[in-house]
Design an enzyme around this catalytic site. Structure first.
Site: not given
Lengths: 429, 429
Positions: A124, A186, A209, A255, A258, A322-323, A356, A415
């Protein structure tokens, strides 16, 4: 930015808090979208395109002609840049496939694992102001290397019903030609459930989002795997007095631009350095097209001063960014102490934007402390390891009695029997 | 069992359907438990022990004395069996840690990943009729090899307030001594949130009933990672006329005795063989202590006859079983075609119970078609890969212009600036 000097350990947890994400209230609206896509398929998709994107689409699928046309619309220099990035991503991600070989745990018992691609995956790519063609590369390249049989891509069309040409170009050179004009919850529902036009996939990747994120959470509960939970992007920079304040300010700003909810943290052992970075940040901010967004993020940013670089590293591990950029005179020293981080950038020339776009590493990374438990998207995100084992008569003789004993102790007689019947047949031979 | 001969492709999807799991109605009760553990901590745990287990516990933590006493209660032969299983699990799981080395994607740009243990993990072991000490080994051994700093274990106490001695013994020889007497959703909540007694962990592993599973789903949405979604256990056996019907029947029964909702499937190219297995299954069933459970599972089991072994393999990939047993004259031929399965057992002596207990492979495996996207619990489930990169001046010169171009095209000027400012400083030098 807020500067906090020498916070005591008890304050750390509060300093690591990310903005609370409340998605419960989205459950109703996203649940309705999923339900409608399930029942009405393409009709529901077309309806939502009308409703949310004000577009009347004749066909959801991007045509070969559209892809061809897109390629002619991307300028040559950008194509070369994309080619370099793609080549580096290929090199780095190819190195991630490892074969651990077979293990004979006892004579006659051989066990091994094999890497097998996930057959069908969906990518996506959000629309909106910035067309994230770099994310196309970050997802499509490893999916192709892994050997996923079916790779589809969904992305919302622009107002004129077309898809951003650079996104189409990046997809097609990565080997993806099944591209659908659909965005939002959707799109996630369509990939999870399948429609007449859009094939059902087993795992869904990519940012989005809050509706997209909620839809990914909800389809995961229904059995479709997702790459990872998503949150606002984050950077934490550890720097000492030898670092370049202008470089660090540029990294913090990259950063901050963003989104207003971006998490920007500087941790240093030098109060003077923190001040210098503050000044540089203000200077550089003025020239940015996205300065309104960046200044909102900076308003929530943290400049933390601690007694030593070891303390800085400890705070970073506690934060689990994250970074993580380590801009100190000896970055390799701290690198050895990294326990929680998504992607780490060592030294003054290793800026986050390198990773990136073009160094070869993936930019789809764990946020919101998920780096405590998980790395970023990688080649293995598109594969699974299947376990195999083969026992010879000697093998079952070697471990069979232990299996019988343990199965009996767990009260699982069948078993045990599966072994007993085999051992008995071998005794007869 | 239901025998279906030569089903057409359109029928396959229906044949692969697992029992529908409805957990929405559990959300309210489990949500309340999580909320109470969050607000009242240990008090809530003790309250639920009283309510659900009718036990008044003085202390949640298992003492060193209790662990010591447990060891003396396990018989010598069982201890030796557990030692063999543990040794094999160690050997196989150790082989799973691989180091892919560093990659220089272009001169001056070096990227690599490092395996780092998850710092804090929690293992859940259900109580009930069968004490799953084998699952203790399957989770504790890889957690220890991975090097997780804190490993805790929660398991519900028995009516007398003690924990099953074999469970305690298996935990302690695997290096786990922080064991807590708590079960159900409240155990999951305690490990996710932490209480005064029970430490908060970052990832939770282990099987459980529907309340435990729902609690794992819910804490995952709150940020605590879990091993995998859980469903009823499954086996699919592919066999030809050369297989031993008694062996196959024993394997089907060992799956069937797990629970009434166990999924048991035989796929063969020989209608005669299917019949023989049916007869053998009835014979062996009669002697099982858990025959009531097993016969319920068998009532829903499927015997599917297809035209060729290739078709059988294709059906298996479509079904994506947790366990796949290939009992044919040339199992390696079909093994190469496995695309979706958790753990695969090759040949007549490779029974599932071997892998359940002692061959060395893990028995915590993906169910309910999750094998399409994921393997079982492994050493890497207790680790994450952190990405690193280091650029030299040459490195940033080599990829910088591409980064600038791409960042500009994505409308992210600050990303571009982070490179521009570095390239400019290098030109000055």
């Amino acid at each position: 930015m807020r500067t906090i000097k020498y916070p005591v350990r008890e304050e750390w947890e509060g300093l690591c808090a990310r903005p609370e994400i409340k998605r419960e209230d989205l459950e109703k609206v996203v649940g309705k979208i999923i339900e409608e896509v399930k029942n009405e398929g393409d009709e529901a998709i077309l309806k939502y395109s009308r409703m949310f994107d004000s577009i009347e689409l004749a066909d959801l699928k991007v045509t070969a002609k559209e892809i061809e046309k897109a390629a002619s619309m991307v300028d040559k220099e950008l194509k070369e840049s994309i080619a370099l990035a793609k080549s580096n991503i290929e090199k780095f991600h190819s190195s991630g496939i490892t074969d651990e070989g077979a293990t004979e745990t006892v004579p006659g018992v051989v066990c091994w694992r094999e890497n097998v691609a996930i057959q069908k995956v969906g990518l996506y790519i959000p629309g909106g102001s910035a067309p994230l063609f770099s994310t196309v590369l970050m997802l499509a390249v490893p999916a192709t290397i892994a050997g996923c049989g079916e790779i589809i891509l969904c992305t919302p069309p622009m107002k004129d019903g077309s898809v951003n040409p650079i996104v189409l170009y990046a997809a097609s050179i990565s080997g993806i030609t099944r591209i659908f004009k659909v965005g939002g919850a959707q799109a996630i529902a369509a990939m999870a459930l399948g429609t007449a036009t859009i094939p059902k996939v087993f795992k869904i990747f990519g940012p989005g989002n809050q509706y997209v994120t909620k839809a990914k959470e909800m389809v995961r509960l229904m059995g479709t795997e997702i790459d990872m939970p998503a949150g606002p992007s984050e950077v934490l920079v550890i720097a000492d007095k030898d670092a370049d304040p202008a470089f660090v300010a540029a990294d913090l700003l990259s950063q901050a631009e963003h989104g207003a909810d971006s998490q920007v943290v500087l941790v240093t052992d030098s109060p003077m350095f923190a001040e210098k970075v503050g000044v540089e940040t203000e200077i550089q901010l003025g020239n940015l097209p996205r300065r309104d967004i960046a200044s909102k993020a900076l308003a929530n940013s943290l400049f933390i001063v601690l007694k030593s670089l070891d303390d800085c590293m400890e705070f970073s591990n506690y934060y689990a960014p994250e970074h993580l950029i380590i801009s100190t005179s000896d970055p390799r020293y701290l690198a050895k102490k990294v326990v929680n981080a998504g992607s780490v950038f060592l030294g003054k020339y290793s800026c986050e934007s390198a990773g990136d776009y073009a160094s070869g590493t993936n930019h789809t990374l764990p946020t919101n402390r998920h780096a405590m438990v998980s790395g970023g998207v990688a080649i293995e995100s598109f594969m699974k390891k299947i376990t195999f084992q083969e026992l010879t008569p000697e093998g079952i003789k070697n471990i069979g009695p232990a299996v019988e004993k343990m199965a009996e102790a767990e009260g699982l007689r069948a078993h045990k029997n599966a072994v007993t019947i085999r051992l008995a047949s071998l005794e007869k031979e």
